[in-house]
Design a protein around this motif. Structure first.
Motif, mmCIF file in Angstrom:
data_model
loop_
_atom_site.group_PDB
_atom_site.id
_atom_site.type_symbol
_atom_site.label_atom_id
_atom_site.label_comp_id
_atom_site.label_asym_id
_atom_site.label_seq_id
_atom_site.Cartn_x
_atom_site.Cartn_y
_atom_site.Cartn_z
ATOM 1 N N VAL A 48 -28.208 65.923 56.776
ATOM 2 C CA VAL A 48 -27.735 66.842 57.728
ATOM 3 C C VAL A 48 -27.983 68.323 57.151
ATOM 4 N N LYS A 49 -28.819 69.132 57.949
ATOM 5 C CA LYS A 49 -29.360 70.136 57.461
ATOM 6 C C LYS A 49 -28.330 71.262 57.481
ATOM 7 N N SER A 50 -27.438 71.567 58.282
ATOM 8 C CA SER A 50 -26.355 72.537 58.381
ATOM 9 C C SER A 50 -25.365 72.274 57.402
ATOM 10 N N PHE A 51 -25.027 71.007 57.015
ATOM 11 C CA PHE A 51 -24.156 70.442 56.032
ATOM 12 C C PHE A 51 -24.776 70.811 54.616
ATOM 13 N N ASN A 57 -24.568 73.297 46.662
ATOM 14 C CA ASN A 57 -24.256 73.190 45.133
ATOM 15 C C ASN A 57 -23.334 72.222 44.892
ATOM 16 N N PHE A 58 -22.327 72.010 45.971
ATOM 17 C CA PHE A 58 -21.376 70.820 45.721
ATOM 18 C C PHE A 58 -22.100 69.537 45.797
ATOM 19 N N LEU A 59 -23.029 69.131 46.640
ATOM 20 C CA LEU A 59 -23.578 68.085 46.784
ATOM 21 C C LEU A 59 -24.446 67.864 45.566
ATOM 22 N N ASN A 60 -25.063 68.876 45.130
ATOM 23 C CA ASN A 60 -26.073 68.742 43.874
ATOM 24 C C ASN A 60 -25.247 68.086 42.654
#
Length: 277
Positions: A48-51, A57-60
């Motif tokens: 999801v591009k917006s998310f 950084n959190f996702l990474n």
């Protein structure tokens, strides 16, 4: 004393990772299930591009934590078995590797020209969902039933292919002059496959009364055909459910065979002792 100590920790590690009869084994399975589900959710959110722009950084960081956990698990599985190559080349071994390496590969393929390749590499993380089958009890019998019934399913699929070719050819003969989309036999066979599987895209439709009659018969036939492979696999699963009444989660450390009887001391596949003394 050294060989005994070595056997003790390897046996303990093997029981925790490959079996679920002990509290430690159950805890390991639960933690790993949570990690797998979390990684799948992260992959979905990252798409999801917006998310992704807001929480990149959190996702990474989360993905790195999960990747490191899976890397430790992969190494532990190799160390705890007597024949590591057998595990590495097995179905679950390949899946475990594919679900771990994408994040490391992203460190190698850097630069703007590699962005397209990186998107493809990220999709490999979806293979983690296949790791779930290992922890679902009924999946073992289901996989066995599929293997046992593969010949019957193969014959059934061959029959369906032949039927689609025949029906596609018939529809080409009936509809080719009406300009309804049946411009060639391959295109007509495509329509027969779509119709027989009850998908029905609607991009091609018969125009003549005879063609519509044949199409109606094919659609009705499709419901009956779908039930055939389901019945074949269900029959085989019923047989396995009747046989496997006293099995546990013991996994042979030598050949990785599973579903041993509760009173078994030796592996039914290779004869190796299931537990060290």
């Amino acid at each position: 004393m050294e060989p005994t100590t070595k056997h003790t920790w390897r046996t303990r590690l093997h029981e925790i990772i490959y079996e679920a009869d002990t509290p430690a084994g159950k805890l390991f399975d639960v933690v790993l299930l949570i990690a797998i589900l979390a990684s799948i959710i992260l992959v979905m959110l990252e798409s999801v591009k917006s998310f992704d722009e807001k929480f990149h950084n959190f996702l990474n960081i989360s993905e790195w934590v999960i990747t490191i956990l899976f890397s430790i698990e992969y190494i532990a599985r190799i160390v705890s078995v007597k024949k590591p190559i057998k595990y590495i080349t097995s179905f679950y071994g390949v899946i475990d590797l594919l679900s771990t390496i994408p994040k490391y590969l992203s460190l190698i393929f850097v630069g703007t020209h590699s962005l397209v390749a990186l998107r493809a590499l990220r999709l490999l993380r979806v293979f983690r969902i296949l790791k779930l089958t290992r922890y679902i009890g009924a999946s073992t019998n289901f996989i066995r039933a599929l293997k046992t019934s593969r010949a019957k399913i193969g014959v059934f699929l061959l029959f369906v292919i032949i039927l689609c070719v025949i029906l596609g050819t018939v529809m080409y003969l009936v509809e080719s002059e009406e300009g309804s989309g049946f411009s060639s036999i391959p295109r007509s066979v495509y329509w027969a496959i779509v119709t027989l599987t009850t998908v029905g895209y609607g991009d091609i439709a018969p125009a003549t009364p005879l063609g519509q009659l044949i199409a109606s018969l094919i659609m009705i036939m499709g419901y009956a055909i779908i039930a055939v492979p389901t019945g074949i696999v269900s029959s085989e699963m019923t047989k396995f459910n009747k046989r496997n009444v006293h099995t546990n989660t013991q996994c042979c450390s030598n050949c990785l065979a599973e579903n041993h009887r509760d009173d078994a001391e030796f592996c039914y596949n290779c004869g190796h002792k299931l537990h060290y003394d």
